[in-house]
Motif scaffolding. Structure first.
Motif, short mmCIF file in Angstrom:
data_model
loop_
_atom_site.label_atom_id
_atom_site.label_comp_id
_atom_site.label_asym_id
_atom_site.label_seq_id
_atom_site.Cartn_x
_atom_site.Cartn_y
_atom_site.Cartn_z
N ASP A 82 1.73 1.73 -2.02
CA ASP A 82 1.71 0.32 -1.66
C ASP A 82 1.68 0.20 -0.14
N PHE A 83 1.53 -1.02 0.36
CA PHE A 83 1.44 -1.24 1.80
C PHE A 83 2.67 -0.71 2.54
N SER A 139 -4.49 0.58 -1.81
CA SER A 139 -3.05 0.45 -2.05
C SER A 139 -2.90 0.15 -3.54
N ASN A 147 -0.35 -0.17 -5.94
CA ASN A 147 0.52 -1.21 -6.51
C ASN A 147 0.21 -2.61 -6.00
N ASP A 148 -0.46 -2.70 -4.86
CA ASP A 148 -0.85 -4.01 -4.33
C ASP A 148 -2.22 -4.43 -4.83
N ASN A 149 -2.84 -3.57 -5.65
CA ASN A 149 -4.17 -3.84 -6.21
C ASN A 149 -5.17 -4.17 -5.09
N TYR A 150 -5.09 -3.38 -4.02
CA TYR A 150 -5.95 -3.60 -2.86
C TYR A 150 -6.90 -2.43 -2.70
N ASN A 166 -7.94 -10.68 0.32
CA ASN A 166 -7.10 -9.49 0.51
C ASN A 166 -6.50 -9.43 1.91
N MET A 207 -3.52 -11.47 1.89
CA MET A 207 -2.47 -10.76 1.14
C MET A 207 -1.84 -9.68 2.02
N LYS A 252 2.16 -9.69 2.75
CA LYS A 252 2.97 -8.56 2.30
C LYS A 252 3.52 -7.75 3.46
N ASN A 309 7.43 -6.94 4.08
CA ASN A 309 7.95 -5.58 4.26
C ASN A 309 8.74 -5.46 5.56
#
Length: 190
Positions: free
Chosen positions: A85-86, A113, A115-118, A128, A131, A135, A139
């Motif tokens: 993820d990020f 990424s 889990n971030d579906n990126y 994106n 996003m 995000k 974080n």
């Protein structure tokens, strides 16, 4: 299928989150490796090369594996970077967003990424990019909020009579009485 040498996984876990075991890496690191390998195989990317910073905070980019990743990107050895993820890439929202929106595109590196579906190859990049900003700020706030909470807890415990230092001053030793860490005179050295 992509050339495996051009695909890499960047994996990071901060010292605070790390649980040391007898393995070379913490369980969280091993889980990240498995997640990224499964994703890579499922998407016909092969098994990526791993860049691992185990025990490094994400609040800055002064980490050995990320530095090596930068060198390899700049030398054309890496074309795809995958993270869980990020937040694994970084927790500082300005630097993380810079990496994703400026640095990777500058070197024609695809960033994923999981889990971030990126995926930077996705056509909805404007959505994106928003996003990423949101995000990344979240974080960054996690780190700042945790720091404030830890400070508050330490102050409260000190007011309750707990010794909060790591090492007792010379002539004293740490002891635990009634679920409190306190100091008592060390008769051997006093």
């Amino acid at each position: 299928m992509n050339d495996v040498r051009n695909t890499c996984a960047y994996i990071r876990l901060s010292e605070e989150d790390r649980k040391v075991n007898e393995e070379k890496y913490s369980e969280s690191i091993l889980n990240q490796i498995k997640l990224i390998e499964d994703y890579s195989v499922k998407n016909n990317m092969g098994i990526p090369q791993n860049y691992i910073d185990d025990g490094y905070s994400g609040i800055n980019f002064d980490r050995p594996a990320i530095e090596q990743l930068r060198k390899d990107i700049e030398n054309g050895k890496v074309k795809i970077v995958i993270t869980k993820d990020f937040s694994r890439l970084g927790r500082d929202y300005i630097e993380t967003a810079y990496f994703i929106t400026e640095y990777f595109p500058k070197y024609n590196v695809r960033y994923i990424s999981i889990n971030d579906n990126y995926d930077s190859d996705n056509k909805d990049s404007q959505i994106n990019d928003l996003m990423i900003a949101v995000k990344s700020i979240m974080n960054d706030r996690v780190v700042r909020d945790a720091s404030v909470k830890v400070t508050q807890i330490k102050k409260m415990k000190t007011r309750q009579g707990n010794f909060m230092g790591f090492i007792a001053p010379y002539g004293y030793k740490r002891t635990r009485i009634n679920d409190r860490n306190t100091l008592e005179i060390d008769e051997n050295v006093s």
